[in-house]
Design a protein around this motif. Sequence first.
Motif, PDB file in Angstrom:
ATOM      1  N   GLY A  43      54.097  94.845  53.967  1.00 36.71           N
ATOM      2  CA  GLY A  43      55.534  95.036  53.988  1.00 36.71           C
ATOM      3  C   GLY A  43      56.290  94.541  52.776  1.00 36.71           C
ATOM      4  O   GLY A  43      57.486  94.757  52.664  1.00 36.71           O
ATOM      5  N   LYS A  44      55.615  93.871  51.841  1.00 37.93           N
ATOM      6  CA  LYS A  44      56.286  93.355  50.647  1.00 37.93           C
ATOM      7  C   LYS A  44      55.821  94.145  49.430  1.00 37.93           C
ATOM      8  O   LYS A  44      54.635  94.399  49.263  1.00 37.93           O
ATOM      9  CB  LYS A  44      55.968  91.882  50.438  1.00 37.93           C
ATOM     10  CG  LYS A  44      56.510  90.990  51.519  1.00 37.93           C
ATOM     11  CD  LYS A  44      56.206  89.553  51.224  1.00 37.93           C
ATOM     12  CE  LYS A  44      56.729  88.645  52.335  1.00 37.93           C
ATOM     13  NZ  LYS A  44      56.401  87.250  52.070  1.00 37.93           N
ATOM     14  N   GLU A  45      56.784  94.521  48.598  1.00 39.12           N
ATOM     15  CA  GLU A  45      56.441  95.275  47.398  1.00 39.12           C
ATOM     16  C   GLU A  45      55.679  94.382  46.422  1.00 39.12           C
ATOM     17  O   GLU A  45      56.120  93.280  46.092  1.00 39.12           O
ATOM     18  CB  GLU A  45      57.701  95.816  46.725  1.00 39.12           C
ATOM     19  CG  GLU A  45      57.393  96.681  45.526  1.00 39.12           C
ATOM     20  CD  GLU A  45      58.629  97.261  44.859  1.00 39.12           C
ATOM     21  OE1 GLU A  45      58.458  97.993  43.894  1.00 39.12           O
ATOM     22  OE2 GLU A  45      59.752  96.972  45.322  1.00 39.12           O
ATOM     23  N   LYS A  46      54.515  94.851  46.004  1.00 36.34           N
ATOM     24  CA  LYS A  46      53.668  94.086  45.089  1.00 36.34           C
ATOM     25  C   LYS A  46      53.671  94.650  43.680  1.00 36.34           C
ATOM     26  O   LYS A  46      53.357  93.953  42.737  1.00 36.34           O
ATOM     27  CB  LYS A  46      52.225  94.049  45.607  1.00 36.34           C
ATOM     28  CG  LYS A  46      52.063  93.294  46.896  1.00 36.34           C
ATOM     29  CD  LYS A  46      52.378  91.832  46.700  1.00 36.34           C
ATOM     30  CE  LYS A  46      52.162  91.057  47.982  1.00 36.34           C
ATOM     31  NZ  LYS A  46      52.435  89.646  47.835  1.00 36.34           N
ATOM     32  N   GLY A  47      54.009  95.924  43.527  1.00 34.28           N
ATOM     33  CA  GLY A  47      54.021  96.511  42.196  1.00 34.28           C
ATOM     34  C   GLY A  47      54.431  97.960  42.241  1.00 34.28           C
ATOM     35  O   GLY A  47      54.714  98.518  43.306  1.00 34.28           O
ATOM     36  N   ARG A  48      54.483  98.549  41.052  1.00 35.34           N
ATOM     37  CA  ARG A  48      54.841  99.956  40.933  1.00 35.34           C
ATOM     38  C   ARG A  48      53.906 100.640  39.956  1.00 35.34           C
ATOM     39  O   ARG A  48      53.446 100.024  38.998  1.00 35.34           O
ATOM     40  CB  ARG A  48      56.271 100.108  40.436  1.00 35.34           C
ATOM     41  CG  ARG A  48      57.288  99.673  41.457  1.00 35.34           C
ATOM     42  CD  ARG A  48      58.668 100.005  41.026  1.00 35.34           C
ATOM     43  NE  ARG A  48      59.602  99.590  42.079  1.00 35.34           N
ATOM     44  CZ  ARG A  48      60.899  99.688  41.982  1.00 35.34           C
ATOM     45  NH1 ARG A  48      61.426 100.180  40.889  1.00 35.34           N
ATOM     46  NH2 ARG A  48      61.665  99.296  42.963  1.00 35.34           N
ATOM     47  N   ILE A  49      53.661 101.899  40.215  1.00 37.81           N
ATOM     48  CA  ILE A  49      52.872 102.731  39.314  1.00 37.81           C
ATOM     49  C   ILE A  49      53.830 103.766  38.748  1.00 37.81           C
ATOM     50  O   ILE A  49      54.473 104.503  39.498  1.00 37.81           O
ATOM     51  CB  ILE A  49      51.709 103.431  40.043  1.00 37.81           C
ATOM     52  CG1 ILE A  49      50.792 102.405  40.696  1.00 37.81           C
ATOM     53  CG2 ILE A  49      50.927 104.304  39.077  1.00 37.81           C
ATOM     54  CD1 ILE A  49      49.706 103.030  41.548  1.00 37.81           C
ATOM     55  N   TYR A  50      53.922 103.803  37.428  1.00 34.09           N
ATOM     56  CA  TYR A  50      54.820 104.730  36.763  1.00 34.09           C
ATOM     57  C   TYR A  50      54.029 105.889  36.168  1.00 34.09           C
ATOM     58  O   TYR A  50      52.925 105.698  35.665  1.00 34.09           O
ATOM     59  CB  TYR A  50      55.588 104.029  35.637  1.00 34.09           C
ATOM     60  CG  TYR A  50      56.506 102.943  36.149  1.00 34.09           C
ATOM     61  CD1 TYR A  50      57.759 103.266  36.644  1.00 34.09           C
ATOM     62  CD2 TYR A  50      56.123 101.612  36.133  1.00 34.09           C
ATOM     63  CE1 TYR A  50      58.607 102.279  37.117  1.00 34.09           C
ATOM     64  CE2 TYR A  50      56.962 100.621  36.606  1.00 34.09           C
ATOM     65  CZ  TYR A  50      58.204 100.959  37.090  1.00 34.09           C
ATOM     66  OH  TYR A  50      59.040  99.986  37.568  1.00 34.09           O
ATOM     67  N   PRO A  51      54.604 107.105  36.181  1.00 37.79           N
ATOM     68  CA  PRO A  51      53.911 108.238  35.565  1.00 37.79           C
ATOM     69  C   PRO A  51      53.901 108.096  34.047  1.00 37.79           C
ATOM     70  O   PRO A  51      54.804 107.489  33.460  1.00 37.79           O
ATOM     71  CB  PRO A  51      54.747 109.442  35.999  1.00 37.79           C
ATOM     72  CG  PRO A  51      56.077 108.898  36.337  1.00 37.79           C
ATOM     73  CD  PRO A  51      55.863 107.495  36.801  1.00 37.79           C
ATOM     74  N   VAL A  52      52.882 108.646  33.443  1.00 44.32           N
ATOM     75  CA  VAL A  52      52.770 108.608  31.983  1.00 44.32           C
ATOM     76  C   VAL A  52      53.759 109.605  31.415  1.00 44.32           C
ATOM     77  O   VAL A  52      53.858 110.741  31.867  1.00 44.32           O
ATOM     78  CB  VAL A  52      51.333 108.973  31.552  1.00 44.32           C
ATOM     79  CG1 VAL A  52      51.232 109.025  30.042  1.00 44.32           C
ATOM     80  CG2 VAL A  52      50.340 107.987  32.124  1.00 44.32           C
TER      81      VAL A  52
END
Length: 89
Positions: A43-52
């Motif tokens: 339930g806690k945001e740990k990170g983000r993946i961004y598009p290249v």
Amino acid sequence: MTLQSVYFNLVIMKASILDLRYKTKDVLKALERNETVSISYRGKEKGRIYPVEAVDTVQAKVSEHAFFASAKEEESVDELMDCLRGDRY
């Protein structure tokens, strides 16, 4: 579930760790649509993946690299490489 920001027109896909494991195809499709993927764990945001971002098709020439012609004329290539590699003991 996707969220859309009113200010920056960002689309964020929320995914859990299990989604990464079992729904990897959906996460990759979201990245192909230029969506940011928010990863949460318990339930806690740990990170983000961004598009290249799109990379220019023009490739830099070797002669424009910072290391090109960096060796002094009195120094041989072997001496320079030995200096860069250092001791391997």
